[in-house]
Design a protein around this motif. Structure first.
Motif, PDB file in Angstrom:
ATOM      1  N   ALA A  13       4.963 103.480 -31.010  1.00 46.74           N
ATOM      2  CA  ALA A  13       5.146 102.173 -30.366  1.00 46.74           C
ATOM      3  C   ALA A  13       4.252 102.015 -29.144  1.00 46.74           C
ATOM      4  O   ALA A  13       3.749 100.927 -28.867  1.00 46.74           O
ATOM      5  CB  ALA A  13       6.611 101.991 -29.961  1.00 46.74           C
TER       6      ALA A  13
ATOM      7  N   HIS B 270       0.072  90.736 -43.455  1.00 45.50           N
ATOM      8  CA  HIS B 270       0.239  92.170 -43.206  1.00 45.50           C
ATOM      9  C   HIS B 270       0.319  92.423 -41.704  1.00 45.50           C
ATOM     10  O   HIS B 270      -0.424  91.823 -40.937  1.00 45.50           O
ATOM     11  CB  HIS B 270      -0.930  92.958 -43.796  1.00 45.50           C
ATOM     12  CG  HIS B 270      -0.990  92.845 -45.289  1.00 45.50           C
ATOM     13  ND1 HIS B 270      -0.189  93.589 -46.117  1.00 45.50           N
ATOM     14  CD2 HIS B 270      -1.718  92.043 -46.090  1.00 45.50           C
ATOM     15  CE1 HIS B 270      -0.438  93.256 -47.377  1.00 45.50           C
ATOM     16  NE2 HIS B 270      -1.359  92.310 -47.390  1.00 45.50           N
ATOM     17  N   HIS B 271       1.231  93.304 -41.309  1.00 44.55           N
ATOM     18  CA  HIS B 271       1.325  93.670 -39.899  1.00 44.55           C
ATOM     19  C   HIS B 271       0.610  94.976 -39.597  1.00 44.55           C
ATOM     20  O   HIS B 271       0.341  95.290 -38.446  1.00 44.55           O
ATOM     21  CB  HIS B 271       2.786  93.745 -39.464  1.00 44.55           C
ATOM     22  CG  HIS B 271       3.405  92.396 -39.315  1.00 44.55           C
ATOM     23  ND1 HIS B 271       4.076  91.765 -40.328  1.00 44.55           N
ATOM     24  CD2 HIS B 271       3.393  91.528 -38.281  1.00 44.55           C
ATOM     25  CE1 HIS B 271       4.477  90.572 -39.914  1.00 44.55           C
ATOM     26  NE2 HIS B 271       4.082  90.406 -38.680  1.00 44.55           N
ATOM     27  N   PHE B 272       0.335  95.749 -40.625  1.00 45.60           N
ATOM     28  CA  PHE B 272      -0.335  97.024 -40.421  1.00 45.60           C
ATOM     29  C   PHE B 272      -1.478  97.132 -41.419  1.00 45.60           C
ATOM     30  O   PHE B 272      -1.509  96.436 -42.423  1.00 45.60           O
ATOM     31  CB  PHE B 272       0.654  98.185 -40.617  1.00 45.60           C
ATOM     32  CG  PHE B 272       1.854  98.070 -39.730  1.00 45.60           C
ATOM     33  CD1 PHE B 272       1.738  98.310 -38.369  1.00 45.60           C
ATOM     34  CD2 PHE B 272       3.085  97.674 -40.240  1.00 45.60           C
ATOM     35  CE1 PHE B 272       2.838  98.173 -37.533  1.00 45.60           C
ATOM     36  CE2 PHE B 272       4.188  97.540 -39.407  1.00 45.60           C
ATOM     37  CZ  PHE B 272       4.057  97.793 -38.049  1.00 45.60           C
TER      38      PHE B 272
ATOM     39  N   TYR C 123       6.221  95.896 -32.961  1.00 46.71           N
ATOM     40  CA  TYR C 123       5.835  96.304 -34.317  1.00 46.71           C
ATOM     41  C   TYR C 123       5.391  97.759 -34.258  1.00 46.71           C
ATOM     42  O   TYR C 123       4.342  98.072 -33.702  1.00 46.71           O
ATOM     43  CB  TYR C 123       4.705  95.422 -34.840  1.00 46.71           C
ATOM     44  CG  TYR C 123       5.125  93.989 -35.040  1.00 46.71           C
ATOM     45  CD1 TYR C 123       5.781  93.609 -36.213  1.00 46.71           C
ATOM     46  CD2 TYR C 123       4.908  93.021 -34.069  1.00 46.71           C
ATOM     47  CE1 TYR C 123       6.194  92.292 -36.403  1.00 46.71           C
ATOM     48  CE2 TYR C 123       5.315  91.710 -34.244  1.00 46.71           C
ATOM     49  CZ  TYR C 123       5.962  91.353 -35.407  1.00 46.71           C
ATOM     50  OH  TYR C 123       6.378  90.053 -35.585  1.00 46.71           O
TER      51      TYR C 123
ATOM     52  N   THR D 158       2.789  86.630 -27.983  1.00 46.21           N
ATOM     53  CA  THR D 158       2.591  87.723 -28.933  1.00 46.21           C
ATOM     54  C   THR D 158       1.470  88.613 -28.423  1.00 46.21           C
ATOM     55  O   THR D 158       0.385  88.125 -28.093  1.00 46.21           O
ATOM     56  CB  THR D 158       2.227  87.166 -30.324  1.00 46.21           C
ATOM     57  OG1 THR D 158       3.325  86.382 -30.802  1.00 46.21           O
ATOM     58  CG2 THR D 158       1.952  88.285 -31.322  1.00 46.21           C
TER      59      THR D 158
ATOM     60  N   HIS E  23       9.991  96.522 -37.064  1.00 44.52           N
ATOM     61  CA  HIS E  23       9.917  96.064 -35.685  1.00 44.52           C
ATOM     62  C   HIS E  23      11.228  96.361 -34.971  1.00 44.52           C
ATOM     63  O   HIS E  23      12.306  96.293 -35.539  1.00 44.52           O
ATOM     64  CB  HIS E  23       9.506  94.604 -35.559  1.00 44.52           C
ATOM     65  CG  HIS E  23      10.353  93.646 -36.303  1.00 44.52           C
ATOM     66  ND1 HIS E  23      11.575  93.257 -35.860  1.00 44.52           N
ATOM     67  CD2 HIS E  23      10.141  92.990 -37.466  1.00 44.52           C
ATOM     68  CE1 HIS E  23      12.086  92.384 -36.721  1.00 44.52           C
ATOM     69  NE2 HIS E  23      11.245  92.205 -37.697  1.00 44.52           N
ATOM     70  N   THR E  24      11.082  96.733 -33.708  1.00 47.32           N
ATOM     71  CA  THR E  24      12.178  97.294 -32.936  1.00 47.32           C
ATOM     72  C   THR E  24      12.397  96.454 -31.691  1.00 47.32           C
ATOM     73  O   THR E  24      11.472  96.255 -30.918  1.00 47.32           O
ATOM     74  CB  THR E  24      11.815  98.744 -32.528  1.00 47.32           C
ATOM     75  OG1 THR E  24      11.540  99.488 -33.709  1.00 47.32           O
ATOM     76  CG2 THR E  24      12.931  99.390 -31.760  1.00 47.32           C
TER      77      THR E  24
ATOM     78  N   ALA F  90       3.481  93.210 -30.600  1.00 50.59           N
ATOM     79  CA  ALA F  90       4.843  92.810 -30.232  1.00 50.59           C
ATOM     80  C   ALA F  90       4.933  91.287 -30.152  1.00 50.59           C
ATOM     81  O   ALA F  90       3.987  90.615 -29.752  1.00 50.59           O
ATOM     82  CB  ALA F  90       5.245  93.409 -28.881  1.00 50.59           C
ATOM     83  N   ASP F  91       6.078  90.779 -30.555  1.00 45.24           N
ATOM     84  CA  ASP F  91       6.456  89.394 -30.260  1.00 45.24           C
ATOM     85  C   ASP F  91       7.421  89.432 -29.091  1.00 45.24           C
ATOM     86  O   ASP F  91       8.327  90.268 -29.070  1.00 45.24           O
ATOM     87  CB  ASP F  91       7.161  88.756 -31.462  1.00 45.24           C
ATOM     88  CG  ASP F  91       6.175  88.321 -32.531  1.00 45.24           C
ATOM     89  OD1 ASP F  91       5.170  87.679 -32.179  1.00 45.24           O
ATOM     90  OD2 ASP F  91       6.421  88.627 -33.711  1.00 45.24           O
TER      91      ASP F  91
ATOM     92  N   ARG G  65      10.137  92.205 -29.665  1.00 45.54           N
ATOM     93  CA  ARG G  65      10.248  93.015 -30.870  1.00 45.54           C
ATOM     94  C   ARG G  65       8.912  93.731 -30.997  1.00 45.54           C
ATOM     95  O   ARG G  65       7.871  93.081 -31.087  1.00 45.54           O
ATOM     96  CB  ARG G  65      10.481  92.150 -32.099  1.00 45.54           C
ATOM     97  CG  ARG G  65      11.862  91.508 -32.128  1.00 45.54           C
ATOM     98  CD  ARG G  65      12.031  90.680 -33.385  1.00 45.54           C
ATOM     99  NE  ARG G  65      10.911  89.738 -33.544  1.00 45.54           N
ATOM    100  CZ  ARG G  65      10.558  89.178 -34.694  1.00 45.54           C
ATOM    101  NH1 ARG G  65      11.227  89.455 -35.801  1.00 45.54           N
ATOM    102  NH2 ARG G  65       9.536  88.337 -34.749  1.00 45.54           N
TER     103      ARG G  65
ATOM    104  N   ARG H  44      -4.206  93.874 -34.965  1.00 48.22           N
ATOM    105  CA  ARG H  44      -2.818  94.213 -35.258  1.00 48.22           C
ATOM    106  C   ARG H  44      -1.910  93.500 -34.271  1.00 48.22           C
ATOM    107  O   ARG H  44      -2.225  93.424 -33.082  1.00 48.22           O
ATOM    108  CB  ARG H  44      -2.616  95.731 -35.141  1.00 48.22           C
ATOM    109  CG  ARG H  44      -1.258  96.195 -35.629  1.00 48.22           C
ATOM    110  CD  ARG H  44      -1.210  97.689 -35.823  1.00 48.22           C
ATOM    111  NE  ARG H  44      -0.815  98.405 -34.617  1.00 48.22           N
ATOM    112  CZ  ARG H  44       0.438  98.434 -34.126  1.00 48.22           C
ATOM    113  NH1 ARG H  44       1.420  97.759 -34.720  1.00 48.22           N
ATOM    114  NH2 ARG H  44       0.726  99.114 -33.043  1.00 48.22           N
TER     115      ARG H  44
END
Lengths: 377, 377
Positions: free
Chosen positions: A37, B141-143, A367, B6, A2-3, B362-363, A365, B359
């Motif tokens: 992204a 899992h994020h992906f 993902y 989110t 995450h960026t 972003a947060d 952030r 999925r």
């Protein structure tokens, strides 16, 4: 992965800003990361943070600048929608205003009282711009009431300054040596124009001399496109932008000179439906962008109008009621935008500032799927 | 003011999720906050995080549920684009899958091995759904590689389960008492149909009995709309959804029963350009949504197809090669979606699960303009 990233609105664009320390230094890797992204592999940017329109699929990578006298460098990225690629050759003035606010909000430059100057270098083009960010009270503001044409949304006031804008293309503020002159266009009688190179080469037509007002609606402007193209083509060789004998049969292009009408202020209604009184602005401006009516005014065209506004007898100073080095308020289809020349020496503006606005929309952030994984396809 | 949120993709929708603790409890205040955060006062949602399309201008407010047996409540918000208002009356199955993943990722439910069940109550409609989230290895899992029709993007597998879907509208899984029958439509010969109430009331036409295949292109389906409307109108009174004598001259509506074609699997190309072999799926399905071809299949229609697939001699079990309570793979214009009935008693499915994906994108902390300030205008 995450960026960290910040979503800003600069004028009428939305742009995600990344600090260089959080993204790949390698350009190809960076491009892959942005495409992943943004979900930019598909035309609705479903699987990411892209907005799926040209004005909402933009990014910039911001870094502290190694260049003396420059605060931050920024690399602008127009993230292709559905193409899976990034266009790296252009700059974006709207995003620059967002970068200025971001640099202040993230502590990349020291706050200096009620106004904080951020010197920015656009690394795509090498252009250096200054953002003068409203920091009234010596603090960062997240909200504000400054507006720009094209949206009712308010933001933090950011003056965006172009440095040394005169003669960038032709070497001269006035390529023909005159502040205004008669131009013969096709078979009709001559019209009065000012041909100016500041920000970009621009030919400005005195609307009254051509039986127009300079306050035309966008629909009316659409009908003026063919005629304004003939004005552009007539002006191009006189401005040194096209040499007729060089490529026999060739026509001047449609990118430069930029072309439009100027006239005295009159009451009108913006494309957002707001009434503008003639005392709310100083000069009517109706430009083309390529071969379509511009919904407002391009920032570089605004610079040229302001530069012409310094000069006795130019079509701008005549329409505005005299030359001025104060704020010049341009009445555009979308609303009023203010522009000002400063550091004027011998009629040459060394700086031209356009009043803009920016706002931080979100800190995030993101993902980012691993490139090469199915998400990035 | 900044508000944690989110951004999730659930299936083919993007949705911002807020925890109830971070937003106003008062509905009117909440609506103002969402409109301000999304920039929803204008039609391009420029001054906020909205995506300016119906599938990207959605939100949900998630909270721990006080209801025994329910893990989380969620309030779905369709944020109006340019209207400055929120539509509060509907649910969104795509967003529900995002809520399930979010509840796991944010620690609102305990992870239980390789699959984690999240019981969700949609507080707009009162519907209770279950999300079975892939937590292979006992971790979030994020992906992931699960896909849904309509996008190539992969996500975390989430099985979305409808509880007690049979007879919700008419009281009976089979309102006519038959798994299939001949239906006379207009002046043409009869066609074979199954009229099923599970998830929603649906009339499914055996495509072969009507000279169709069930694997028509969307273009071809467009041409079938008038005919399928006559099927819908013929079925409505038989399913108890329309009483012809009640309002003389009135016509059945176009919302229910949902109507479509089913047929045996054949090779075809999805709207994303991917080839699907006949062994890749079990039954061809082409539905209308209102009076247009559905690009894939509505989740409630998928439930009805699966319920009919349990029954000997229904048009579904015939096309699929026999009744089944295993995963049934529906071939839709956009791709294949899998659906399964479980807890079957006397032919009635007590749960029907659709395989979906979600999925986290972003947060964020969203900077929300004060409502009433110029930004919110």
């Amino acid at each position: 992965m995450h960026t960290p990233a910040t979503l800003v609105r600069g004028g009428t664009s939305k742009c995600w800003l990344f600090n260089q320390v959080h993204v790949p230094a390698d350009r190809a890797e960076l491009e892959k990361m942005l495409v992943a992204a943004y979900g930019a592999g598909d035309p609705v940017e479903l699987d990411g943070v892209g907005g799926a329109t040209p004005t909402t699929s933009k990014a910039a990578i911001v870094s502290a600048s190694p260049e003396p006298g420059v605060d931050v460098d920024y690399l602008f990225a127009q993230v292709g929608i559905g193409t899976g690629a990034v266009e790296w050759t252009s700059n974006c003035g709207n995003c620059a205003t967002g970068v200025a606010l971001y640099a202040v909000a993230k502590g990349m430059v020291p706050i200096t009282g009620d106004r904080t100057r951020v010197v920015m270098r656009n690394t795509n083009t090498g252009a250096v711009l200054e953002g003068l960010v409203d920091t009234t009270g010596g603090v960062v503001h997240h909200f504000g009431r400054q507006t720009v044409p094209g949206t009712r949304a308010g933001g933090v006031a950011v003056g965006l300054t172009f440095r040394e804008p005169a003669g960038g293309t032709t070497g001269l503020l006035l390529p023909t040596g005159r502040a205004a002159e008669e131009l013969r266009v096709g078979t009709a009688g001559p019209v009065r124009v000012s041909m100016v190179d500041a920000g970009a080469p621009v030919v400005l037509v005195d609307a009254g001399s051509a039986g127009r007002t300079g306050a035309e609606t966008l629909e009316r402007m659409q009908a003026e496109v063919p005629w304004l193209r003939t004005v552009r083509h007539a002006a191009a060789p006189l401005m040194g932008l096209f040499e007729p004998g060089l490529h026999p049969g060739a026509e001047p292009g449609d990118a430069v000179p930029k072309v439009g009408l100027v006239g005295p202020p009159v009451p009108y209604t913006t494309t957002l439906g707001e009434r503008v009184a003639s005392e709310d602005y100083d000069i009517s401006v109706r430009m083309l962008t390529m071969n379509a009516p511009h919904p407002a005014v391009g920032l570089t065209s605004a610079v040229a109008v302001a530069a012409a506004g310094l000069l006795e007898d130019s079509v701008v100073s005549r329409a505005a009621g005299g030359p001025t080095d104060e704020w010049l308020r341009l009445g555009t289809p979308a609303g009023v935008v203010a522009v000002r020349c400063t550091d004027v020496a011998d009629g040459l503006p060394r700086r031209v500032t356009v009043q803009r606005a920016a706002r931080l929309l979100a800190d995030a952030r993101i993902y980012v799927p691993e490139t090469g994984s199915p998400q990035a396809a």
